[in-house]
Design a protein around this motif. Structure first.
Motif: not given
Length: 341
Positions: A242-247, A252-266
């Protein structure tokens, strides 16, 4: 300045060193200096090295800094054109260095490379940790030529060609010293896991190439420090990814990818609990996401510097599909079956 320094980071790995270091010295001594950087081992590593391998150069670190910062602190003490970061559980082969050095010498635009990684227990099978070179999907999930999730392919020569990749495995990673330090080295805060992917992604964003050179091949035991199913390993993998993705993700992709990852991680966490009955890994995912939220602001300056240094976007080796969807929904379980075009 030395041409090439092979650096093995060790922590309580006396048995692995005793078994695999002799081949490294035999097949590398004419082409490279061999170092062991010891992360304050409490086993017999130091005494064993001094007794049995006096020709090996020893760097003693004052405490266990982990894989990432352990290497940073060791490499600062070495003056070489190329570093080769090598796990202690790697069995090298005759002439394994020549293809790596020759390719890097001829291709100055290449920052790093790796050999083909095969299993030490089955020489005809790829090894999980890096196989024949690594890539990322849209959501930050790593996969390799020769390995997707738990599906590891047989090596039938299907990937025996030079290939640009997104990340080279830290099990056997050759990198130009100038590029290593220009990109900031491994992120020591990661401690271990995903640190080489993070470094290689930063190098790619700077326009530097990463390649796999299968003319060089080695055999890897794998899992020498932590077993595959281990809550600490799960925690580090999720937090650091997750930290690597943030960095590294573009704005243009950060917010959308992190929303999807929230769901996938849980979803992954509850799969670990309900299907695998693994309470430790279930809790590790929650702890990792909490740890990421707590320290994300510490990486804001890193993100800004990485985005400002970016000269190549998008990265061709980061694919637009979801490898989770391809693997589980489409049953595409080998690299060649993925929609790569």
């Amino acid at each position: 300045m030395e041409k090439l320094a092979i650096v093995i980071l060790n922590w309580n790995g006396a048995d692995m060193l005793h078994k695999y270091l002799p081949a490294v010295l035999t097949y590398s001594r004419d082409e490279a200096a061999v170092y062991v950087a010891d992360n304050a081992s409490t086993d017999d590593s130091l005494n064993m090295l001094r007794t049995h391998f006096p020709e090996c150069r020893l760097i003693e670190l004052e405490r266990n800094w982990g894989f990432a910062d352990g290497y940073n602190r060791a490499l600062r003490q070495i003056d070489a054109e190329y570093y080769l970061l090598l796990n202690s559980d790697i069995e090298v082969t005759h002439h394994w260095l020549q293809p790596l050095v020759e390719y890097m010498d001829v291709h100055p635009e290449v920052a790093a490379c790796q050999p083909k990684l095969l299993s030490a227990s089955d020489h005809d099978q790829f090894e999980y940790a890096g196989a024949c070179g690594g890539f990322l999907d849209r959501y930050g999930y790593p996969f390799c030529r020769g390995r997707i999730f738990d599906t590891v392919e047989r090596d039938n020569g299907q990937y025996d060609y030079v290939q640009d990749i997104l990340w080279a495995s830290g099990a056997a990673l050759m990198v130009r010293a100038a590029d290593y330090w220009a990109a900031g080295g491994l992120d020591g805060r990661f401690f271990a896991h995903n640190e080489e992917i993070d470094l290689c992604w930063r190098l790619r964003l700077r326009g530097r190439r990463i390649v796999c050179l299968p003319d060089s091949y080695v055999y890897h035991v794998g899992g020498g420090t932590l077993p595959k199913s281990n809550p600490m390993k799960t925690f580090l993998n999720f937090r650091n990814n997750l930290t690597m993705l943030y960095k590294c993700l573009p704005d243009g992709e950060l917010r959308r990818v992190m929303r999807v990852r929230w769901l996938l991680d849980y979803l992954a966490a509850f799969e670990m609990l309900l299907l695998k009955r693994n309470w430790g890994d279930f809790c590790a995912v929650f702890r990792a996401r909490r740890a990421y939220r707590r320290w994300r602001s510490d990486f804001a300056a890193d993100r800004q510097a990485i985005q400002q240094s970016c000269v190549q976007q998008p990265i061709p080796e980061r694919f637009s599909f979801s490898v989770l969807w391809q693997y589980y929904a489409k049953a595409r379980k080998t690299f060649s079956a993925l929609p790569l075009q």
